[in-house]
Design a protein around this motif. Structure first.
Motif, PDB file in Angstrom:
ATOM      1  N   LEU A  50      -2.426  12.003  -4.423  1.00  0.00           N
ATOM      2  CA  LEU A  50      -2.187  11.056  -3.339  1.00  0.00           C
ATOM      3  C   LEU A  50      -0.806  10.145  -3.274  1.00  0.00           C
ATOM      4  O   LEU A  50      -0.443   9.941  -4.579  1.00  0.00           O
ATOM      5  CB  LEU A  50      -3.257  10.106  -3.384  1.00  0.00           C
ATOM      6  N   SER A  54      -0.529   8.175   1.826  1.00  0.00           N
ATOM      7  CA  SER A  54      -1.290   9.338   2.142  1.00  0.00           C
ATOM      8  C   SER A  54      -2.547   8.626   3.047  1.00  0.00           C
ATOM      9  O   SER A  54      -3.122   7.615   2.902  1.00  0.00           O
ATOM     10  CB  SER A  54      -2.035   9.986   1.034  1.00  0.00           C
ATOM     11  N   CYS A  56      -6.158   9.407   4.097  1.00  0.00           N
ATOM     12  CA  CYS A  56      -7.441   9.916   3.984  1.00  0.00           C
ATOM     13  C   CYS A  56      -8.697   9.519   4.865  1.00  0.00           C
ATOM     14  O   CYS A  56      -8.934   8.617   5.390  1.00  0.00           O
ATOM     15  CB  CYS A  56      -7.715   9.597   2.445  1.00  0.00           C
ATOM     16  N   ALA A  74      -3.540   5.115  -2.639  1.00  0.00           N
ATOM     17  CA  ALA A  74      -2.758   5.162  -1.236  1.00  0.00           C
ATOM     18  C   ALA A  74      -2.768   3.847  -0.588  1.00  0.00           C
ATOM     19  O   ALA A  74      -3.706   3.697   0.480  1.00  0.00           O
ATOM     20  CB  ALA A  74      -3.150   6.463  -0.476  1.00  0.00           C
ATOM     21  N   GLY A  77      -1.804   3.926   2.928  1.00  0.00           N
ATOM     22  CA  GLY A  77      -2.226   4.970   3.975  1.00  0.00           C
ATOM     23  C   GLY A  77      -3.324   4.189   4.888  1.00  0.00           C
ATOM     24  O   GLY A  77      -3.875   3.201   4.757  1.00  0.00           O
ATOM     25  N   ASP A 159      -4.034  13.737   5.148  1.00  0.00           N
ATOM     26  CA  ASP A 159      -3.599  14.409   3.770  1.00  0.00           C
ATOM     27  C   ASP A 159      -4.758  14.733   2.987  1.00  0.00           C
ATOM     28  O   ASP A 159      -4.538  15.637   1.965  1.00  0.00           O
ATOM     29  CB  ASP A 159      -2.692  13.345   2.924  1.00  0.00           C
TER      30      ASP A 159
END
Length: 247
Positions: A50, A54, A56, A74, A77, A159
């Motif tokens: 990660l 990122s 998710c 992350a 993210g 990701d």
């Protein structure tokens, strides 16, 4: 007797003894010991793959054990988490204010579906009942089911996705096939005996992940990439049930 054991387990969880019971299971049950090792390896994997930004998706977030690591590694993210059980969804809303939380299940077809809430063992809850009648305290509820390709466009950057939905993993993947094929993210998924409740075979899962999505399958010890034969044998003997797939 099984019903009484389930009620005792539920009482223990309500008294805050869930972690102690989990430790006992990991000492006694081979599958629980395997799961404990996989949890450690998954934590390492997340820390390695990660990036700070990122994106998710956590499908079947439960109490947020994996989600916690995702947010830690992350923090910038855009994360989405799915958890259909109302009390766990409410808990996640309090614990993860920066995550987009969905009180829904994911599948291949959108709608409202019956859902077996295993009150004495919530982690075993799912769109289909996987525990024998009388073995656990089960409440039949209804949950919203979303389709990943209908709620997110293929150009949504993804990701990593983790899927742990007690046997319904194949339906989640089929419903998100366009998104997953476009992004080819790290895919962390459980695939074990519960998949039989949905009529999913090892061949079905392997051909979808390795063939249609173009991702190589490994277990969380790093063994792989799996061939169809080794994946089938592993499914049949139950020696591994947590996997990671990537390009």
């Amino acid at each position: 007797m099984n019903r009484q054991l389930g009620q005792l387990r539920q009482t223990a969880v309500e008294l805050g003894l869930g972690p102690a019971l989990k430790m006992v299971r990991r000492t006694v049950l081979p599958s629980a010991r395997r799961n404990a090792v996989d949890d450690q390896h998954l934590a390492l994997l997340l820390s390695f793959v990660l990036q700070e930004d990122s994106n998710c998706i956590d499908v079947g977030a439960h109490r947020g054990d994996v989600l916690k690591s995702i947010v830690l590694h992350a923090p910038r993210g855009e994360h989405i988490a799915y958890e259909p059980l109302p009390h766990l969804f409410e808990y996640l809303c309090l614990e993860f204010p920066t995550v987009t939380l969905k009180q829904a299940a994911l599948g291949e077809k959108a709608g409202v579906s019956p859902f077996a809430y295993v009150r004495s063992r919530p982690a075993y809850s799912g769109l289909r009942q996987r525990t024998p009648d009388g073995a656990e305290e089960i409440e039949a509820i209804e949950v919203v089911v979303e389709v990943l390709d209908e709620v997110l466009p293929p150009d949504h950057r993804l990701d990593l996705i983790k899927i742990d939905v007690e046997g319904a993993e194949y339906g989640v993947l089929k419903g998100g096939e366009k998104l997953l094929a476009a992004n080819r993210p790290y895919l962390i998924f459980e695939f074990g005996v519960a998949a039989r409740k949905y009529g999913t075979t090892a061949e079905d899962m392997y051909r979808l992940v390795d063939g249609d999505l173009g991702l190589r399958i490994f277990d969380l010890d790093g063994t792989g990439p799996y061939t169809l034969g080794t994946f089938r044998r592993t499914f049949e003997n139950g020696s591994r049930f947590n996997f990671v797939a990537h390009i």
